[in-house]
Design a protein around this motif. Structure first.
Motif, PDB file in Angstrom:
ATOM      1  N   ASP A   2       0.827  -1.207   0.000  1.00  8.21           N
ATOM      2  CA  ASP A   2       0.000   0.000   0.000  1.00  8.21           C
ATOM      3  C   ASP A   2       0.860   1.256   0.000  1.00  8.21           C
ATOM      4  OD1 ASP A   2      -2.414  -1.348  -0.015  1.00  8.21           O
ATOM      5  OD2 ASP A   2      -2.658  -1.291   2.164  1.00  8.21           O
ATOM      6  N   ASP A  72     -11.452   4.082   0.881  1.00  5.79           N
ATOM      7  CA  ASP A  72     -11.850   3.020  -0.043  1.00  5.79           C
ATOM      8  C   ASP A  72     -13.301   2.646   0.214  1.00  5.79           C
ATOM      9  OD1 ASP A  72      -9.473   2.889  -1.389  1.00  5.79           O
ATOM     10  OD2 ASP A  72      -8.611   1.381  -0.067  1.00  5.79           O
ATOM     11  N   PRO A  73     -14.045   2.230  -0.761  1.00  2.75           N
ATOM     12  CA  PRO A  73     -13.601   1.847  -2.094  1.00  2.75           C
ATOM     13  C   PRO A  73     -13.455   3.026  -3.054  1.00  2.75           C
ATOM     14  CG  PRO A  73     -15.924   1.391  -1.941  1.00  2.75           C
ATOM     15  CD  PRO A  73     -15.488   1.914  -0.586  1.00  2.75           C
ATOM     16  N   PHE A  76      -9.735   3.885  -4.055  1.00  4.61           N
ATOM     17  CA  PHE A  76      -9.170   2.903  -4.988  1.00  4.61           C
ATOM     18  C   PHE A  76      -9.695   3.136  -6.391  1.00  4.61           C
ATOM     19  CE2 PHE A  76      -9.838  -1.145  -7.225  1.00  4.61           C
ATOM     20  CZ  PHE A  76      -8.512  -1.543  -7.383  1.00  4.61           C
ATOM     21  N   LEU A 117      -3.093  -1.782  -8.185  1.00  6.58           N
ATOM     22  CA  LEU A 117      -3.832  -3.027  -8.388  1.00  6.58           C
ATOM     23  C   LEU A 117      -3.235  -4.175  -7.580  1.00  6.58           C
ATOM     24  CD1 LEU A 117      -4.515  -2.753 -12.219  1.00  6.58           C
ATOM     25  CD2 LEU A 117      -6.144  -2.380 -10.351  1.00  6.58           C
ATOM     26  N   ARG A 120      -4.178  -4.149  -3.910  1.00  8.39           N
ATOM     27  CA  ARG A 120      -5.593  -4.458  -3.659  1.00  8.39           C
ATOM     28  C   ARG A 120      -5.678  -5.898  -3.235  1.00  8.39           C
ATOM     29  NH1 ARG A 120     -10.193  -1.738  -2.488  1.00  8.39           N
ATOM     30  NH2 ARG A 120     -11.961  -2.691  -3.465  1.00  8.39           N
TER      31      ARG A 120
END
Length: 120
Positions: A2, A72-73, A76, A117, A120
């Motif tokens: 992250d 988030d979400p 993101f 990505l 995640r």
């Protein structure tokens, strides 16, 4: 991961702030002209177009910062959206204007997108 993703997104945002400053405020001065090798006359003639491009780069930077600070979400999704925009703009710029844009804009955007990505 992250942290790596956030740092890369922040660097891409900073790059686009830099582009904004160069295109909107320094285009007709030595640093801006040096980017493209323009003489003062060409820089003056293309300044309105450059300022418009700079504004778009500012919107990309703002979107990336929004993605970094939003929970988030949403955060993101916003990061992914704006990084995809950066990559597409970089590829288009490389095809239509200068191949260097592929490495200066699209590649950093793609690396940041891959990191987001992967985190995640």
């Amino acid at each position: 991961m992250d942290t790596v993703a956030d740092v890369l997104v922040g660097l891409v945002a900073a790059l686009h702030v830099y582009i904004l400053v160069m295109e909107m405020f320094l285009w007709e001065r030595k640093p801006g002209r040096g980017l493209h090798g323009f003489d003062p006359e060409m820089a003056r003639a293309t300044a309105p177009m450059a300022a418009n491009q700079g504004l778009y780069n500012g919107f990309l930077a703002a979107g990336l910062v929004w993605g970094l600070i939003a929970d988030d979400p949403t955060g993101f999704r916003v990061r992914v959206f704006f990084l995809v925009c950066v990559v597409i703009a970089g590829v288009y710029g490389a095809v239509t204007a200068n191949r260097r844009i592929l490495f200066a804009q699209a590649l950093p955007g793609a690396l940041a997108l891959a990191a987001v990505l992967a985190a995640r």
